[in-house]
Scaffold this motif. Structure first.
Motif, mmCIF file in Angstrom:
data_model
loop_
_atom_site.group_PDB
_atom_site.id
_atom_site.type_symbol
_atom_site.label_atom_id
_atom_site.label_comp_id
_atom_site.label_asym_id
_atom_site.label_seq_id
_atom_site.Cartn_x
_atom_site.Cartn_y
_atom_site.Cartn_z
ATOM 1 N N ALA A 68 0.917 -1.286 0.181
ATOM 2 C CA ALA A 68 -0.006 -0.029 -0.056
ATOM 3 C C ALA A 68 0.894 1.236 0.114
ATOM 4 C CB ALA A 68 -0.835 0.014 1.145
ATOM 5 N N SER A 69 1.898 1.096 0.600
ATOM 6 C CA SER A 69 2.973 2.584 0.765
ATOM 7 C C SER A 69 3.513 2.565 -0.410
ATOM 8 C CB SER A 69 3.694 2.339 2.020
ATOM 9 O OG SER A 69 4.879 3.244 1.893
ATOM 10 N N HIS A 125 1.053 4.098 -2.921
ATOM 11 C CA HIS A 125 0.826 5.433 -2.733
ATOM 12 C C HIS A 125 2.029 6.263 -3.208
ATOM 13 C CE1 HIS A 125 0.967 9.216 -0.330
ATOM 14 N NE2 HIS A 125 -0.312 9.052 -0.633
ATOM 15 N N HIS A 126 3.158 5.936 -2.954
ATOM 16 C CA HIS A 126 4.472 6.713 -3.439
ATOM 17 C C HIS A 126 4.410 6.750 -5.008
ATOM 18 C CE1 HIS A 126 6.391 7.661 0.254
ATOM 19 N NE2 HIS A 126 6.332 6.573 0.738
ATOM 20 N N LYS A 184 0.637 8.632 -5.953
ATOM 21 C CA LYS A 184 0.280 9.850 -5.351
ATOM 22 C C LYS A 184 1.338 10.688 -4.782
ATOM 23 C CE LYS A 184 -4.417 9.208 -5.794
ATOM 24 N NZ LYS A 184 -5.393 9.956 -6.465
ATOM 25 N N GLY A 185 2.540 10.056 -4.556
ATOM 26 C CA GLY A 185 3.757 10.875 -3.837
ATOM 27 C C GLY A 185 4.324 11.719 -4.930
ATOM 28 N N ALA A 202 -4.682 -0.844 -2.348
ATOM 29 C CA ALA A 202 -4.853 0.484 -2.771
ATOM 30 C C ALA A 202 -5.532 1.519 -1.710
ATOM 31 C CB ALA A 202 -6.126 0.221 -3.696
ATOM 32 N N GLN A 223 -4.204 3.135 0.567
ATOM 33 C CA GLN A 223 -3.771 4.542 0.687
ATOM 34 C C GLN A 223 -3.851 5.655 -0.559
ATOM 35 O OE1 GLN A 223 0.347 4.798 2.501
ATOM 36 N NE2 GLN A 223 -0.149 2.775 3.588
ATOM 37 N N ILE A 224 -4.456 4.917 -1.490
ATOM 38 C CA ILE A 224 -4.624 5.854 -2.764
ATOM 39 C C ILE A 224 -6.362 6.190 -2.764
ATOM 40 C CG2 ILE A 224 -2.725 5.403 -4.116
ATOM 41 C CD1 ILE A 224 -4.580 3.634 -5.903
ATOM 42 N N GLU A 225 -7.164 5.168 -2.193
ATOM 43 C CA GLU A 225 -8.380 5.532 -2.361
ATOM 44 C C GLU A 225 -9.005 6.787 -1.358
ATOM 45 O OE1 GLU A 225 -10.161 1.310 -2.061
ATOM 46 O OE2 GLU A 225 -10.674 1.802 -4.064
ATOM 47 N N ASN A 226 -9.477 7.676 -2.061
ATOM 48 C CA ASN A 226 -9.957 8.881 -1.246
ATOM 49 C C ASN A 226 -11.319 8.628 -0.532
ATOM 50 O OD1 ASN A 226 -10.892 9.210 -3.853
ATOM 51 N ND2 ASN A 226 -9.285 10.691 -4.040
#
Ligand code: 6PG
Length: 241
Positions: A199-200, A203-204, A207-208, A236, A238-241
């Protein structure tokens, strides 16, 4: 970029297997064959087994599939860590794929020779056309590496070669890998990623802040193709808002 987010790992595998069958049939209808680059590591094992299972194997025109590898560890083809061996055991042998359909990264050669030999194989396969795979499968390490494009390695900046050998300090071993040049000219690139441990990194990468040295998978941007993420909800997260 197309996100294919599924609830579970099993659903991710089915979604990607269905995508591959459809993509292959379209490629075969268009130009008579399907070139697919297999990813390594553990994630694709279930995918290969699924493609070789009843319900999928009958839907696939195996003689028109041609198999390549995105990267390889510098071990013999019979070694437990060999990406080729895993694909051979789970897919290539069960589906009776002929040797002429499989392009192994030849780790019996020494590093620079193996990379240039593989590049020669790619150029021979594509002939007078540009090197453009129909589909490249990629995994994602929890450090955001992909193929054997690891953080802080010179191969991240390779602009010319299609295939390179690289010494990876993290694993204290040589690898052989497709470069971003050969990956980014594919028609389709599909990450197969699942599990909370990714997940991290996801995200990086998605979205990072842009930092290709730290997060090499940020380099994957097909110039004239489609980038797909086949991913479960855990990866997913850490990318799902
Ligand atoms: C390799 C792979 C590598 C892999 C990632 C994810 O040779 O190890 O090509 O890039 O895809 O490390 O590995 P897992 O699927 O095992 O998490």
């Amino acid at each position: 970029m197309k996100m294919h987010i599924s609830k579970t790992q099993e659903e991710v595998i089915v979604a990607l297997a269905d995508f591959m069958v459809n993509e292959a049939n379209q490629s075969i209808a268009k130009h008579g064959r399907f070139s697919v680059v297999l990813s390594g590591g553990s994630s694709p094992k279930k995918l290969f087994e699924t493609l070789a299972s009843p319900g999928y194997r009958e839907r696939i025109a195996w003689p028109q599939w041609f198999f390549f590898f995105g990267d390889e560890r510098y071990v013999p083809a019979t070694h437990a860590d060999s990406n080729y061996r895993m694909a051979k055991e789970t897919l290539l042998d069960p589906m009776n794929i002929t040797p002429g359909q499989v392009f192994r990264m030849n780790t019996d050669l020494t590093p620079p020779e193996a990379a240039s030999a593989y590049e020669t194989d790619l150029l021979a396969y594509f002939g007078d056309k540009p090197v453009r795979f129909d589909l490249i499968l990629l995994g994602l390490g929890d450090d955001a590496h992909t193929a054997s494009l690891f953080p802080h390695t010179p191969v991240l900046h390779e602009k010319e070669a299609l295939v390179k050998e690289v010494f990876v300090p993290k694993v204290s071993a040589f690898r052989i890998t497709l470069t971003t040049r050969s990956i980014n000219c594919a028609a389709n690139v599909a990450f197969l990623t699942f599990g909370a441990s990714k997940a991290s990194a996801v995200h990086h990468v998605l979205k990072g802040v842009r930092n290709i040295e730290e997060y090499p998978a940020q380099l994957i941007k097909p110039e004239d193709g489609t980038l797909h993420w086949f991913i479960d909800e855990a990866a997913a997260a850490q990318i799902e808002n």
